[in-house]
Design a protein around this motif. Structure first.
Motif, mmCIF file in Angstrom:
data_model
loop_
_atom_site.group_PDB
_atom_site.id
_atom_site.type_symbol
_atom_site.label_atom_id
_atom_site.label_comp_id
_atom_site.label_asym_id
_atom_site.label_seq_id
_atom_site.Cartn_x
_atom_site.Cartn_y
_atom_site.Cartn_z
ATOM 1 N N ARG A 101 0.836 -1.193 0.000
ATOM 2 C CA ARG A 101 0.000 0.000 0.000
ATOM 3 C C ARG A 101 0.878 1.253 0.000
ATOM 4 O O ARG A 101 2.050 1.207 0.331
ATOM 5 C CB ARG A 101 -0.925 -0.008 1.221
ATOM 6 C CG ARG A 101 -1.960 -1.119 1.199
ATOM 7 C CD ARG A 101 -2.691 -1.224 2.522
ATOM 8 N NE ARG A 101 -1.785 -1.582 3.605
ATOM 9 C CZ ARG A 101 -2.145 -1.680 4.886
ATOM 10 N NH1 ARG A 101 -3.402 -1.437 5.218
ATOM 11 N NH2 ARG A 101 -1.260 -2.018 5.795
ATOM 12 N N VAL A 102 0.276 2.383 -0.388
ATOM 13 C CA VAL A 102 1.004 3.650 -0.408
ATOM 14 C C VAL A 102 0.768 4.376 0.907
ATOM 15 O O VAL A 102 -0.371 4.622 1.305
ATOM 16 C CB VAL A 102 0.558 4.528 -1.597
ATOM 17 C CG1 VAL A 102 1.234 5.900 -1.530
ATOM 18 C CG2 VAL A 102 0.899 3.850 -2.913
ATOM 19 N N ILE A 103 1.856 4.684 1.574
ATOM 20 C CA ILE A 103 1.807 5.376 2.865
ATOM 21 C C ILE A 103 2.138 6.850 2.667
ATOM 22 O O ILE A 103 3.121 7.191 2.013
ATOM 23 C CB ILE A 103 2.800 4.753 3.858
ATOM 24 C CG1 ILE A 103 2.348 3.335 4.209
ATOM 25 C CG2 ILE A 103 2.942 5.611 5.111
ATOM 26 C CD1 ILE A 103 3.291 2.602 5.122
ATOM 27 N N THR A 104 1.308 7.716 3.216
ATOM 28 C CA THR A 104 1.590 9.146 3.227
ATOM 29 C C THR A 104 1.990 9.535 4.634
ATOM 30 O O THR A 104 1.285 9.223 5.599
ATOM 31 C CB THR A 104 0.363 9.962 2.779
ATOM 32 O OG1 THR A 104 0.038 9.614 1.426
ATOM 33 C CG2 THR A 104 0.643 11.456 2.846
ATOM 34 N N ALA A 105 3.158 10.171 4.754
ATOM 35 C CA ALA A 105 3.705 10.495 6.073
ATOM 36 C C ALA A 105 4.251 11.915 6.100
ATOM 37 O O ALA A 105 4.560 12.498 5.057
ATOM 38 C CB ALA A 105 4.805 9.495 6.438
ATOM 39 N N LYS A 106 4.383 12.430 7.302
ATOM 40 C CA LYS A 106 4.954 13.768 7.506
ATOM 41 C C LYS A 106 6.335 13.625 8.132
ATOM 42 O O LYS A 106 6.512 12.883 9.105
ATOM 43 C CB LYS A 106 4.048 14.600 8.407
ATOM 44 C CG LYS A 106 4.556 16.019 8.654
ATOM 45 C CD LYS A 106 3.582 16.805 9.521
ATOM 46 C CE LYS A 106 4.070 18.239 9.730
ATOM 47 N NZ LYS A 106 3.114 19.010 10.576
ATOM 48 N N THR A 107 7.308 14.328 7.576
ATOM 49 C CA THR A 107 8.674 14.269 8.091
ATOM 50 C C THR A 107 8.782 15.070 9.395
ATOM 51 O O THR A 107 8.478 16.261 9.427
ATOM 52 C CB THR A 107 9.670 14.835 7.052
ATOM 53 O OG1 THR A 107 9.526 14.116 5.834
ATOM 54 C CG2 THR A 107 11.090 14.724 7.548
ATOM 55 N N LEU A 108 9.204 14.391 10.464
ATOM 56 C CA LEU A 108 9.384 15.049 11.760
ATOM 57 C C LEU A 108 10.841 15.424 11.998
ATOM 58 O O LEU A 108 11.137 16.380 12.728
ATOM 59 C CB LEU A 108 8.901 14.126 12.880
ATOM 60 C CG LEU A 108 7.442 13.681 12.803
ATOM 61 C CD1 LEU A 108 7.102 12.768 13.976
ATOM 62 C CD2 LEU A 108 6.494 14.891 12.785
ATOM 63 N N TYR A 109 11.734 14.643 11.417
ATOM 64 C CA TYR A 109 13.168 14.943 11.488
ATOM 65 C C TYR A 109 13.748 14.655 10.107
ATOM 66 O O TYR A 109 13.476 13.612 9.531
ATOM 67 C CB TYR A 109 13.859 14.080 12.552
ATOM 68 C CG TYR A 109 15.286 14.497 12.825
ATOM 69 C CD1 TYR A 109 15.560 15.538 13.702
ATOM 70 C CD2 TYR A 109 16.341 13.866 12.175
ATOM 71 C CE1 TYR A 109 16.868 15.936 13.949
ATOM 72 C CE2 TYR A 109 17.662 14.263 12.421
ATOM 73 C CZ TYR A 109 17.917 15.295 13.294
ATOM 74 O OH TYR A 109 19.207 15.696 13.520
ATOM 75 N N PRO A 110 14.521 15.605 9.527
ATOM 76 C CA PRO A 110 14.940 15.486 8.128
ATOM 77 C C PRO A 110 15.827 14.279 7.848
ATOM 78 O O PRO A 110 16.482 13.746 8.735
ATOM 79 C CB PRO A 110 15.699 16.799 7.881
ATOM 80 C CG PRO A 110 16.143 17.248 9.239
ATOM 81 C CD PRO A 110 15.062 16.815 10.179
ATOM 82 N N GLY A 111 15.822 13.868 6.581
ATOM 83 C CA GLY A 111 16.650 12.745 6.179
ATOM 84 C C GLY A 111 16.319 12.283 4.773
ATOM 85 O O GLY A 111 15.646 12.975 4.004
ATOM 86 N N LYS A 112 16.783 11.083 4.440
ATOM 87 C CA LYS A 112 16.638 10.545 3.079
ATOM 88 C C LYS A 112 15.477 9.558 3.002
ATOM 89 O O LYS A 112 15.131 8.908 3.985
ATOM 90 C CB LYS A 112 17.937 9.861 2.650
ATOM 91 C CG LYS A 112 19.137 10.797 2.618
ATOM 92 C CD LYS A 112 20.423 10.025 2.374
ATOM 93 C CE LYS A 112 21.634 10.943 2.434
ATOM 94 N NZ LYS A 112 22.900 10.182 2.263
ATOM 95 N N VAL A 113 14.927 9.455 1.788
ATOM 96 C CA VAL A 113 13.787 8.569 1.593
ATOM 97 C C VAL A 113 13.805 8.010 0.177
ATOM 98 O O VAL A 113 14.317 8.650 -0.751
ATOM 99 C CB VAL A 113 12.465 9.340 1.850
ATOM 100 C CG1 VAL A 113 12.244 10.403 0.785
ATOM 101 C CG2 VAL A 113 11.277 8.410 1.914
ATOM 102 N N LEU A 114 13.296 6.793 0.034
ATOM 103 C CA LEU A 114 13.073 6.194 -1.282
ATOM 104 C C LEU A 114 11.604 6.382 -1.643
ATOM 105 O O LEU A 114 10.731 6.091 -0.823
ATOM 106 C CB LEU A 114 13.418 4.702 -1.266
ATOM 107 C CG LEU A 114 14.898 4.340 -1.131
ATOM 108 C CD1 LEU A 114 15.038 2.847 -0.839
ATOM 109 C CD2 LEU A 114 15.651 4.696 -2.393
ATOM 110 N N LEU A 115 11.340 6.847 -2.842
ATOM 111 C CA LEU A 115 9.976 7.117 -3.258
ATOM 112 C C LEU A 115 9.514 6.115 -4.308
ATOM 113 O O LEU A 115 10.178 5.917 -5.328
ATOM 114 C CB LEU A 115 9.861 8.534 -3.836
ATOM 115 C CG LEU A 115 10.107 9.690 -2.871
ATOM 116 C CD1 LEU A 115 10.018 11.018 -3.616
ATOM 117 C CD2 LEU A 115 9.120 9.667 -1.711
ATOM 118 N N SER A 116 8.410 5.457 -4.041
ATOM 119 C CA SER A 116 7.761 4.568 -5.017
ATOM 120 C C SER A 116 6.272 4.607 -4.720
ATOM 121 O O SER A 116 5.758 3.814 -3.953
ATOM 122 C CB SER A 116 8.299 3.136 -4.891
ATOM 123 O OG SER A 116 8.115 2.639 -3.573
ATOM 124 N N GLY A 117 5.601 5.563 -5.324
ATOM 125 C CA GLY A 117 4.209 5.820 -4.980
ATOM 126 C C GLY A 117 3.221 5.202 -5.936
ATOM 127 O O GLY A 117 3.474 4.127 -6.503
#
Length: 320
Positions: A101-117
């Motif tokens: 499933r596709v998760i939508t989240a809010k960044t609380l502390y900055p960093g890196k992410v992989l995107l596959s929406g």
């Protein structure tokens, strides 16, 4: 860059690459670093997979995606577990992709992410429609030329095109191919009410149309417009003052050569809904290390396309 102000006036933006390693992710990171979060709530996703440190095809290093605190992002369950930031889950899709499933989240502390929406046009549309629940004012879609539907004006209000030496080490050919893409993106809109003899034609490989009625000066092609269809229309009609209309530029699947012949014969191509191209961004360096002259490339593209062109790493820009 001037195009940042234009982006702030939009509710959605697609960043589309002409090919792999054309600088699309660098462009995405540039925008994400500079968006004033006090003026907009942004959510970013990708219709493919982006953010890997190493290209799985060329095995060369790639820029990773960095999100600031307060930014939203949507990615698959599989890649959400691999995030390198602290985030709060805001929503989970009711549809499933190949990676969950596709998760939508809010960044609380900055960093890196992989995107596959969301990976289909329908799921992408549902994703965009659902962002209002989180107060999102700007959705950013990381796209690709092979999935141009993400840049359809039916989905995205605006777009940025990324091109570069990875597409061709021949600057003349690179400029020509990019200008061809820009020409399609910027096709004029056609309004049926402006023509009294507008005729709608439905075309598919399994169900060919029966011909164009006499006296008709414009036809609507429902679906893809291909080389073979352009050729068939040219055989049936004198193309002078004749218009072929497609839904939008993502339905154009013909070659530069066939389109040039169509235009030379006097034909006009238009769209039902025009896209808003904000700028072209270039990466003058190919994965094999070959480097084109950035100034010459930007200048040639600006002259050929009439668009503002930027080498974001060089911080240079050329206005047409």
């Amino acid at each position: 860059m001037p195009f940042m102000n234009e982006i702030l006036g939009c509710t959605s933006l697609s960043i589309v690459g002409m090919g792999k390693n054309c600088g699309k992710t660098e462009c995405l990171n540039y925008i994400l670093r500079r968006l004033p979060l006090g003026k907009c709530n942004v959510c970013v996703t990708s219709v493919g997979l982006d953010g890997e440190g190493t290209d799985q095809v060329t095995h060369t290093s790639k820029p990773e995606i960095y999100l600031r605190e307060g930014m939203y992002f949507s990615t698959s369950e599989y890649h959400y577990r691999k995030r390198m930031l602290v985030s709060e889950i805001m929503g989970i899709s009711d549809y499933t992709t190949a990676l969950g499933r596709v998760i939508t989240a809010k960044t609380l502390y900055p960093g890196k992410v992989l995107l596959s929406g969301p990976s289909t046009t329908a799921s992408l549309k549902r994703w965009m429609d659902g962002l209002g629940a989180f107060g999102i004012t700007l959705s950013v879609i990381d796209g690709a030329l092979s999935r141009m539907s993400s840049a359809s004006p039916a989905l995205s209000e605006s777009m940025i095109l990324a091109t570069g030496a990875a597409l061709s080490s021949d600057m003349q050919l690179l400029v020509a191919r990019t200008a061809f893409a820009v020409g399609l993106i910027c096709l004029p809109e056609f309004h049926a009410q402006d023509s009294h003899d507008f005729s709608s034609v439905t075309v598919s490989a399994m169900s060919p149309y029966e011909g164009i009625p006499q006296g008709v000066t414009a036809v609507y092609v429902s679906g893809a417009l291909t080389d073979s269809l352009l050729e068939r229309i040219g055989r049936e009609k004198a193309l002078k003052d004749f218009t072929v209309v497609i839904k939008d530029f993502t339905r154009a699947f013909f070659s530069m050569e066939r389109y040039a012949a169509f235009r030379k014969a006097g034909g006009t191509l238009a769209v039902e809904c025009r896209s808003r191209l904000i700028a072209i961004c270039v990466n003058p360096v190919a994965p094999n290390g070959y480097r084109l002259d950035s100034d010459r490339l930007c200048s040639a593209l600006a002259l050929k396309t009439g668009m503002p062109v930027y080498d974001l790493l060089k911080r240079g820009n050329y206005e047409a």
